[in-house]
Structures are given as C-alpha cells and as structure tokens.
Motif scaffolding. Structure first.
Motif, PDB file in Angstrom:
ATOM      1  N   UNK A  75     -14.716  -6.019  26.179  1.00 44.99           N
ATOM      2  CA  UNK A  75     -14.308  -7.169  25.385  1.00 44.99           C
ATOM      3  C   UNK A  75     -13.583  -6.697  24.131  1.00 44.99           C
ATOM      4  N   UNK A  76     -12.811  -7.601  23.549  1.00 46.83           N
ATOM      5  CA  UNK A  76     -12.027  -7.262  22.355  1.00 46.83           C
ATOM      6  C   UNK A  76     -11.754  -8.549  21.573  1.00 46.83           C
ATOM      7  N   UNK A  77     -11.720  -8.413  20.260  1.00 46.59           N
ATOM      8  CA  UNK A  77     -11.330  -9.507  19.373  1.00 46.59           C
ATOM      9  C   UNK A  77     -10.264  -8.963  18.435  1.00 46.59           C
ATOM     10  N   UNK A  78      -9.132  -9.673  18.373  1.00 50.09           N
ATOM     11  CA  UNK A  78      -8.075  -9.350  17.423  1.00 50.09           C
ATOM     12  C   UNK A  78      -7.856 -10.585  16.552  1.00 50.09           C
ATOM     13  N   UNK A  79      -6.956 -10.493  15.632  1.00 48.67           N
ATOM     14  CA  UNK A  79      -6.631 -11.656  14.804  1.00 48.67           C
ATOM     15  C   UNK A  79      -5.948 -12.747  15.624  1.00 48.67           C
ATOM     16  N   UNK A  80      -5.379 -12.389  16.775  1.00 47.00           N
ATOM     17  CA  UNK A  80      -4.641 -13.352  17.596  1.00 47.00           C
ATOM     18  C   UNK A  80      -5.448 -13.927  18.763  1.00 47.00           C
ATOM     19  N   UNK A  81      -6.389 -13.143  19.321  1.00 49.95           N
ATOM     20  CA  UNK A  81      -7.058 -13.582  20.546  1.00 49.95           C
ATOM     21  C   UNK A  81      -8.407 -12.897  20.718  1.00 49.95           C
ATOM     22  N   UNK A  82      -9.206 -13.497  21.592  1.00 52.62           N
ATOM     23  CA  UNK A  82     -10.427 -12.864  22.086  1.00 52.62           C
ATOM     24  C   UNK A  82     -10.214 -12.722  23.591  1.00 52.62           C
ATOM     25  N   UNK A  83     -10.555 -11.543  24.125  1.00 51.92           N
ATOM     26  CA  UNK A  83     -10.346 -11.358  25.550  1.00 51.92           C
ATOM     27  C   UNK A  83     -11.415 -10.452  26.133  1.00 51.92           C
ATOM     28  N   UNK A  84     -11.657 -10.660  27.425  1.00 54.55           N
ATOM     29  CA  UNK A  84     -12.673  -9.906  28.157  1.00 54.55           C
ATOM     30  C   UNK A  84     -12.098  -9.459  29.492  1.00 54.55           C
ATOM     31  N   UNK A  85     -12.646  -8.365  29.994  1.00 54.12           N
ATOM     32  CA  UNK A  85     -12.348  -7.894  31.346  1.00 54.12           C
ATOM     33  C   UNK A  85     -13.686  -7.778  32.054  1.00 54.12           C
ATOM     34  N   UNK A  86     -13.818  -8.450  33.178  1.00 55.20           N
ATOM     35  CA  UNK A  86     -15.065  -8.435  33.931  1.00 55.20           C
ATOM     36  C   UNK A  86     -14.753  -8.227  35.408  1.00 55.20           C
ATOM     37  N   UNK A  87     -15.797  -8.047  36.182  1.00 51.48           N
ATOM     38  CA  UNK A  87     -15.639  -7.971  37.623  1.00 51.48           C
ATOM     39  C   UNK A  87     -16.064  -6.644  38.193  1.00 51.48           C
ATOM     40  N   UNK A  88     -16.492  -6.686  39.432  1.00 52.44           N
ATOM     41  CA  UNK A  88     -16.884  -5.461  40.118  1.00 52.44           C
ATOM     42  C   UNK A  88     -15.736  -4.999  41.021  1.00 52.44           C
ATOM     43  N   UNK A  89     -15.442  -5.757  42.045  1.00 55.10           N
ATOM     44  CA  UNK A  89     -14.340  -5.405  42.932  1.00 55.10           C
ATOM     45  C   UNK A  89     -13.044  -6.079  42.483  1.00 55.10           C
ATOM     46  N   UNK A  90     -13.124  -7.349  42.140  1.00 55.95           N
ATOM     47  CA  UNK A  90     -11.977  -8.090  41.635  1.00 55.95           C
ATOM     48  C   UNK A  90     -12.136  -8.213  40.139  1.00 55.95           C
ATOM     49  N   UNK A  91     -11.303  -7.509  39.412  1.00 50.76           N
ATOM     50  CA  UNK A  91     -11.388  -7.552  37.955  1.00 50.76           C
ATOM     51  C   UNK A  91     -10.582  -8.717  37.417  1.00 50.76           C
ATOM     52  N   UNK A  92     -11.150  -9.363  36.420  1.00 57.59           N
ATOM     53  CA  UNK A  92     -10.529 -10.528  35.821  1.00 57.59           C
ATOM     54  C   UNK A  92     -10.394 -10.315  34.321  1.00 57.59           C
ATOM     55  N   UNK A  93      -9.234 -10.630  33.795  1.00 61.83           N
ATOM     56  CA  UNK A  93      -9.003 -10.647  32.355  1.00 61.83           C
ATOM     57  C   UNK A  93      -8.990 -12.110  31.937  1.00 61.83           C
ATOM     58  N   UNK A  94      -9.730 -12.428  30.900  1.00 66.92           N
ATOM     59  CA  UNK A  94      -9.709 -13.780  30.323  1.00 66.92           C
ATOM     60  C   UNK A  94      -9.291 -13.635  28.875  1.00 66.92           C
ATOM     61  N   UNK A  95      -8.281 -14.392  28.467  1.00 70.61           N
ATOM     62  CA  UNK A  95      -7.724 -14.304  27.119  1.00 70.61           C
ATOM     63  C   UNK A  95      -7.715 -15.691  26.505  1.00 70.61           C
ATOM     64  N   UNK A  96      -8.200 -15.800  25.272  1.00 70.90           N
ATOM     65  CA  UNK A  96      -8.159 -17.070  24.550  1.00 70.90           C
ATOM     66  C   UNK A  96      -7.503 -16.838  23.197  1.00 70.90           C
ATOM     67  N   UNK A  97      -6.324 -17.443  22.987  1.00 72.70           N
ATOM     68  CA  UNK A  97      -5.714 -17.347  21.653  1.00 72.70           C
ATOM     69  C   UNK A  97      -6.617 -18.014  20.616  1.00 72.70           C
ATOM     70  N   UNK A  98      -6.668 -17.456  19.429  1.00 74.93           N
ATOM     71  CA  UNK A  98      -7.540 -17.998  18.379  1.00 74.93           C
ATOM     72  C   UNK A  98      -7.258 -19.472  18.107  1.00 74.93           C
ATOM     73  N   UNK A  99      -5.984 -19.869  18.220  1.00 75.12           N
ATOM     74  CA  UNK A  99      -5.621 -21.253  17.929  1.00 75.12           C
ATOM     75  C   UNK A  99      -6.162 -22.235  18.965  1.00 75.12           C
ATOM     76  N   UNK A 100      -6.606 -21.741  20.122  1.00 74.62           N
ATOM     77  CA  UNK A 100      -7.118 -22.609  21.189  1.00 74.62           C
ATOM     78  C   UNK A 100      -8.644 -22.672  21.247  1.00 74.62           C
ATOM     79  N   UNK A 101      -9.323 -21.854  20.446  1.00 73.48           N
ATOM     80  CA  UNK A 101     -10.784 -21.826  20.488  1.00 73.48           C
ATOM     81  C   UNK A 101     -11.343 -23.096  19.859  1.00 73.48           C
TER      82      UNK A 101
END
Length: 160
Positions: A75-101
């Motif tokens: 996981x990571x938090x920047x001034x612009x977004x929060x994002x995560x990478x999850x998954x075992x076989x199929x990896x998924x990135x989820x990104x949320x811009x700060x303005x959309x939270x």
C-alpha cells in the motif's frame, strides 16, 4: 500522475492472522462433515475421507497462501492518491485520488484485535467499491486514517 509500485508492506503479524482465518474457514466444514460421518453409518468412511481432505486442504492453504499474500500485498499514500496492490494469482491495483475520497474508516474485528491489527477502509464513489488496507498495526492504522483525513481535507474537490 505517475505512481510507482506501492512500497509499504502490511504488518508481519498479518501472516498469523491470515493463517488463523484460513484454518477457521477449513475447520468448520471439516468438523461438520466429520460430524455427519458419525451419524451416517453406511457412508461413514467416505464422509470421513472427505472431512480429512477438507482439513488437509485447509492446512495447505494456511501454510502457503498467507506468506504469498504478505509478499504481494502493498500500500502507499501520496499527496495525490492512496493505492493498494493485492492478490495471490491475479494481482489488482486499486487507486483512489484524494479528491474522490469520501470517508476513511478503521475497523478492528475480534480476531484482528487479538493480533493488534486493524483495517483501514477508504470509501469513494467508485463502482468497484472501497479500498481496504488490511493487516496494519492498529496504531499505524489510526495514524494512516488521520493522515488521509488531513490530506483529503486539504485537497480541493474534483470538478469532473
């Protein structure tokens, strides 16, 4: 916005938490199947084999999957977004811009409390649902929720 791969790992205790969850998920159907074997005479050996197979599969999953999840969950938090990478076989990135939270929540279920862990849930208007950062130290989760609240409060809303 250019995002690098997320750099933060979940807490190492998450491995044990995930293992317990896997074992509980296998123990219930194995126990129910074994109990059926006690009461069903003619099919007893087959039912007990099925219960043993469920238990063995649960042990295998608990032995290997949590370590793999620990290696890939980031996981990571920047001034612009929060994002995560999850998954075992199929990896998924989820990104949320700060303005959309919309909201930031910290959740600690009974099992998580036993491991002193928490989950931070970031809610947006996305059809894909919330972004969840599981397996954080409970103090780190509270700090992260506070940080996200501060950043989103200072971020102007998205005009799109």
């Amino acid at each position: 916005m250019c995002l690098r791969p997320p750099r933060h790992r979940v807490d190492r205790r998450a491995v044990a938490w995930w293992r317990v969850r896997c074992l509980l998920a296998a123990a219930v159907p194995a126990a129910v199947t074994g109990a059926v074997g006690v009461f069903v005479g003619p099919a007893r050996p087959g039912v007990w084999y099925a219960a043993a197979a469920i238990a063995a599969a649960g042990l295998l999953v608990a032995a290997f999957l949590p370590l793999w999840w620990y290696r890939v969950h980031r996981w990571e938090v920047t001034e612009e977004a929060v994002y995560v990478r999850t998954g075992a076989l199929w990896q998924e990135w989820r990104i949320a811009p700060m303005s959309r939270i919309q909201t930031v929540d910290t959740v600690r279920g009974p099992l998580e409390q036993g491991f002193r862990l928490a989950t931070v849930t970031v809610t947006t208007a996305s059809a894909k649902g919330d972004i969840r950062i599981e397996g954080l130290d409970h103090r780190r989760a509270a700090e992260l929720a506070e940080q996200l609240t501060r950043i989103t409060g200072a971020t102007p809303g998205d005009a799109t």
